[in-house]
Design a protein around this motif. Structure first.
Motif, PDB file in Angstrom:
ATOM      1  N   PHE A   1       0.829  -1.211   0.000  1.00  0.00           N
ATOM      2  CA  PHE A   1       0.000   0.000   0.000  1.00  0.00           C
ATOM      3  C   PHE A   1       0.865   1.263   0.000  1.00  0.00           C
ATOM      4  CE2 PHE A   1      -3.812  -2.416   1.533  1.00  0.00           C
ATOM      5  CZ  PHE A   1      -4.692  -1.939   0.578  1.00  0.00           C
ATOM      6  N   ASP A   2       1.984   1.208   0.705  1.00  0.00           N
ATOM      7  CA  ASP A   2       2.855   2.382   0.841  1.00  0.00           C
ATOM      8  C   ASP A   2       3.861   2.513  -0.296  1.00  0.00           C
ATOM      9  OD1 ASP A   2       1.593   3.042   3.190  1.00  0.00           O
ATOM     10  OD2 ASP A   2       3.066   2.014   4.471  1.00  0.00           O
ATOM     11  N   HIS A   3       3.920   1.532  -1.168  1.00  0.00           N
ATOM     12  CA  HIS A   3       4.907   1.540  -2.242  1.00  0.00           C
ATOM     13  C   HIS A   3       4.526   2.578  -3.298  1.00  0.00           C
ATOM     14  CE1 HIS A   3       7.324   0.076  -5.658  1.00  0.00           C
ATOM     15  NE2 HIS A   3       8.118  -0.446  -4.742  1.00  0.00           N
ATOM     16  N   PRO A   4       5.507   3.361  -3.830  1.00  0.00           N
ATOM     17  CA  PRO A   4       5.181   4.417  -4.806  1.00  0.00           C
ATOM     18  C   PRO A   4       4.561   3.886  -6.102  1.00  0.00           C
ATOM     19  CG  PRO A   4       7.561   4.099  -4.622  1.00  0.00           C
ATOM     20  CD  PRO A   4       6.940   3.346  -3.492  1.00  0.00           C
ATOM     21  N   PHE A   5       4.810   2.637  -6.440  1.00  0.00           N
ATOM     22  CA  PHE A   5       4.187   2.068  -7.639  1.00  0.00           C
ATOM     23  C   PHE A   5       3.013   1.163  -7.289  1.00  0.00           C
ATOM     24  CE2 PHE A   5       3.740  -1.551 -10.529  1.00  0.00           C
ATOM     25  CZ  PHE A   5       3.365  -0.889 -11.686  1.00  0.00           C
ATOM     26  N   TRP A   6       3.265   0.129  -6.514  1.00  0.00           N
ATOM     27  CA  TRP A   6       2.210  -0.837  -6.206  1.00  0.00           C
ATOM     28  C   TRP A   6       1.058  -0.188  -5.434  1.00  0.00           C
ATOM     29  CZ3 TRP A   6       2.779  -4.815  -9.141  1.00  0.00           C
ATOM     30  CH2 TRP A   6       4.046  -5.296  -9.461  1.00  0.00           C
ATOM     31  N   GLY A   7       1.370   0.862  -4.711  1.00  0.00           N
ATOM     32  CA  GLY A   7       0.329   1.555  -3.945  1.00  0.00           C
ATOM     33  C   GLY A   7      -0.695   2.263  -4.815  1.00  0.00           C
ATOM     34  N   LYS A   8      -0.415   2.405  -6.123  1.00  0.00           N
ATOM     35  CA  LYS A   8      -1.376   3.043  -7.025  1.00  0.00           C
ATOM     36  C   LYS A   8      -2.546   2.130  -7.375  1.00  0.00           C
ATOM     37  CE  LYS A   8       2.163   5.970  -9.185  1.00  0.00           C
ATOM     38  NZ  LYS A   8       2.880   6.290 -10.447  1.00  0.00           N
ATOM     39  N   PHE A   9      -2.393   0.830  -7.115  1.00  0.00           N
ATOM     40  CA  PHE A   9      -3.474  -0.104  -7.405  1.00  0.00           C
ATOM     41  C   PHE A   9      -4.634   0.126  -6.438  1.00  0.00           C
ATOM     42  CE2 PHE A   9      -0.124  -1.938  -9.752  1.00  0.00           C
ATOM     43  CZ  PHE A   9      -0.652  -2.857 -10.644  1.00  0.00           C
ATOM     44  N   THR A  10      -5.824   0.219  -6.975  1.00  0.00           N
ATOM     45  CA  THR A  10      -7.013   0.394  -6.146  1.00  0.00           C
ATOM     46  C   THR A  10      -7.395  -0.901  -5.445  1.00  0.00           C
ATOM     47  OG1 THR A  10      -7.829   2.093  -7.659  1.00  0.00           O
ATOM     48  CG2 THR A  10      -9.435   1.090  -6.173  1.00  0.00           C
ATOM     49  N   ASN A  11      -7.198  -2.016  -6.150  1.00  0.00           N
ATOM     50  CA  ASN A  11      -7.639  -3.317  -5.637  1.00  0.00           C
ATOM     51  C   ASN A  11      -6.439  -4.150  -5.218  1.00  0.00           C
ATOM     52  OD1 ASN A  11     -10.469  -2.850  -6.528  1.00  0.00           O
ATOM     53  ND2 ASN A  11      -9.534  -2.928  -8.559  1.00  0.00           N
ATOM     54  N   ILE A  12      -6.030  -3.992  -3.937  1.00  0.00           N
ATOM     55  CA  ILE A  12      -4.933  -4.790  -3.384  1.00  0.00           C
ATOM     56  C   ILE A  12      -5.523  -5.722  -2.333  1.00  0.00           C
ATOM     57  CG2 ILE A  12      -2.698  -4.752  -2.242  1.00  0.00           C
ATOM     58  CD1 ILE A  12      -2.264  -1.947  -3.243  1.00  0.00           C
ATOM     59  N   THR A  13      -5.281  -7.016  -2.521  1.00  0.00           N
ATOM     60  CA  THR A  13      -5.930  -8.031  -1.703  1.00  0.00           C
ATOM     61  C   THR A  13      -4.909  -9.048  -1.222  1.00  0.00           C
ATOM     62  OG1 THR A  13      -7.908  -7.784  -3.068  1.00  0.00           O
ATOM     63  CG2 THR A  13      -7.784  -9.755  -1.688  1.00  0.00           C
ATOM     64  N   PRO A  14      -5.030  -9.524   0.027  1.00  0.00           N
ATOM     65  CA  PRO A  14      -4.135 -10.588   0.496  1.00  0.00           C
ATOM     66  C   PRO A  14      -4.286 -11.851  -0.350  1.00  0.00           C
ATOM     67  CG  PRO A  14      -5.285  -9.576   2.332  1.00  0.00           C
ATOM     68  CD  PRO A  14      -5.935  -9.048   1.101  1.00  0.00           C
ATOM     69  N   ILE A  15      -3.191 -12.537  -0.576  1.00  0.00           N
ATOM     70  CA  ILE A  15      -3.205 -13.726  -1.420  1.00  0.00           C
ATOM     71  C   ILE A  15      -4.162 -14.776  -0.909  1.00  0.00           C
ATOM     72  CG2 ILE A  15      -1.796 -15.734  -2.078  1.00  0.00           C
ATOM     73  CD1 ILE A  15       0.508 -13.872  -2.607  1.00  0.00           C
ATOM     74  N   MET A  16      -4.285 -14.942   0.408  1.00  0.00           N
ATOM     75  CA  MET A  16      -5.140 -15.995   0.945  1.00  0.00           C
ATOM     76  C   MET A  16      -6.598 -15.818   0.553  1.00  0.00           C
ATOM     77  SD  MET A  16      -5.559 -14.989   4.961  1.00  0.00           S
ATOM     78  CE  MET A  16      -6.427 -13.495   5.474  1.00  0.00           C
ATOM     79  N   GLU A  17      -7.004 -14.592   0.168  1.00  0.00           N
ATOM     80  CA  GLU A  17      -8.390 -14.330  -0.177  1.00  0.00           C
ATOM     81  C   GLU A  17      -8.614 -14.248  -1.670  1.00  0.00           C
ATOM     82  OE1 GLU A  17      -9.728 -10.819   1.715  1.00  0.00           O
ATOM     83  OE2 GLU A  17      -8.884 -11.315   3.673  1.00  0.00           O
ATOM     84  N   GLN A  18      -7.594 -14.483  -2.446  1.00  0.00           N
ATOM     85  CA  GLN A  18      -7.696 -14.182  -3.873  1.00  0.00           C
ATOM     86  C   GLN A  18      -8.737 -15.006  -4.592  1.00  0.00           C
ATOM     87  OE1 GLN A  18      -4.575 -15.579  -6.638  1.00  0.00           O
ATOM     88  NE2 GLN A  18      -3.428 -16.122  -4.801  1.00  0.00           N
TER      89      GLN A  18
END
Length: 378
Positions: free
Chosen positions: A355-372
């Motif tokens: 979430f805090d990453h300057p690139f990956w944090g731009k994704f609106t939909n970030i989800t833990p792998i266990m729930e994918q």
């Protein structure tokens, strides 16, 4: 005695050993009286002194005689036939090893060129603006042709004949380690096989092959240079004869270096790739690796430490990225896809880091792998 004097007199002698252009049997030559060699050239002080000196069909001789001395014709001077708009065809003998820059530039009605394996270099823009040039006749082996150094493409939409046989299905010889620049650019080949021996494919080697439909690339290839497959609008299939790790190790100089830019798909050992499962031993996703492909999902192994966003430029069907690394991979360059439409799955333990990453944090939909699985099914 000054040690530079012998060199000076030798240079002076070399200069005066050349005769100005001399007309022999309707052609103009510069003669080297010291080496007994001749170069076909233009008339006058500059290529623009006279216009259209050569026309119709020109047969360049392998040797000429002048004042009782025989000269071997070894080259075609730069701009020698520049602007000869009535020139239709030229036959180059097996004594010529060099075709100079702009030698046939603006020969707008030139239709065919015949030359042999004696030619080792073809200069920049040698056949520029020869839109009717549709036949190149080469006497020699395909290996001989592949060892020519070309400084620009010959023409567009031309048939290449090797010893009288039209080349349609091109197999690069196993004896080679690289494909020289511009070699087949504009040719009418329909299929291409690149063997394991090839490590490098250089600039525009297969650019603008408008009839090329299928390319097979062996896993020995490590580098593909600028615009190597630019403009191949009919290309439908790229089959990489290796594994995904080998493909990920290829360096592409730009997006048009990758043939997937035209095909929008990638086959690995005859299997079409829709879901990318990056192997655990791959550390980097390189520039333009999957450009324009129709992949829908990427699974990045935990070993991936860097991800060049240009790798997936034009992947408009991509909906899901799974990143297993506990350290967010470094990302470089721009990102052309709509991150609002992508699902990103990451380890739940490091969710905040993404979430805090300057690139990956731009994704609106970030989800833990266990729930994918449940989230993706919804």
């Amino acid at each position: 005695m000054n040690k530079f004097l012998p060199l000076f007199f030798f240079s002076l002698f070399s200069i005066f050993s050349y005769a100005a252009e001399i007309k022999i049997n309707g052609l103009y030559f510069s003669l080297d009286k010291y080496r007994k060699t001749a170069e076909i050239t233009y008339r006058g002080e500059t290529p623009y002194s006279y216009k259209g000196e050569y026309k119709d069909v020109i047969d360049i001789p392998s040797k000429v005689s002048y004042k009782g001395t025989e000269y071997k014709v070894i080259s075609i001077d730069e701009c020698a036939f520049l602007g000869c708009e009535e020139l239709l065809s030229v036959n180059i003998p097996n004594s010529v090893g060099y075709i100079g820059d702009s030698a046939f530039k603006n020969c707008i009605n030139l239709m065919s060129v015949h030359f042999t394996n004696s030619v080792r270099t073809i200069g920049a823009m040698a056949f520029c603006n020869t839109k009717y040039l549709n036949a190149i006749h080469f006497k020699g082996t395909i290996y001989d042709y592949c060892t020519i150094l070309m400084k620009s493409s010959i023409s567009t939409a031309y048939d290449l004949f090797i010893n009288g046989e039209k080349l349609l299905n091109l197999r690069i010889p196993d004896e080679l380690e690289s494909v020289n620049p511009y070699l087949f650019a504009g040719s009418n080949i329909v299929s291409l096989y690149i063997p394991y021996s090839i490590n490098n494919i250089y600039d525009a080697a297969f650019a603008n092959c408008k009839r090329l439909k299928e390319v097979k690339i062996s896993s020995g290839v490590k580098y593909i240079s600028y615009n190597a497959f630019y403009g191949n609008d009919s290309l439908k299939m790229v089959d990489f004869l290796g594994d995904l790790k080998d493909w990920c190790n290829i360096i592409f100089a730009n997006d048009r270096a990758n043939p997937t830019f035209c095909t929008h798909s990638l086959y690995i050992s005859h299997q079409k790739i829709d879901v990318l499962n990056i192997p655990e031993n791959v550390k980097e996703i390189k520039h333009y690796a999957f450009v324009n492909t129709d992949i829908t999902e990427i699974n990045l192994g935990s070993s991936v430490v860097s991800f060049m966003s240009t790798a997936i430029d034009g992947c408009t069907k991509l909906k899901k990225i799974v990143c297993k690394s506990y350290m967010p991979p470094a990302v470089y360059d721009h990102f052309q896809l709509d991150s609002d439409q992508l699902y990103l799955y990451v380890p739940k333990e490091v969710l905040l880091m993404y979430f805090d990453h300057p690139f990956w944090g731009k994704f609106t939909n970030i989800t833990p792998i266990m729930e994918q699985e449940s989230v993706w099914e919804e």
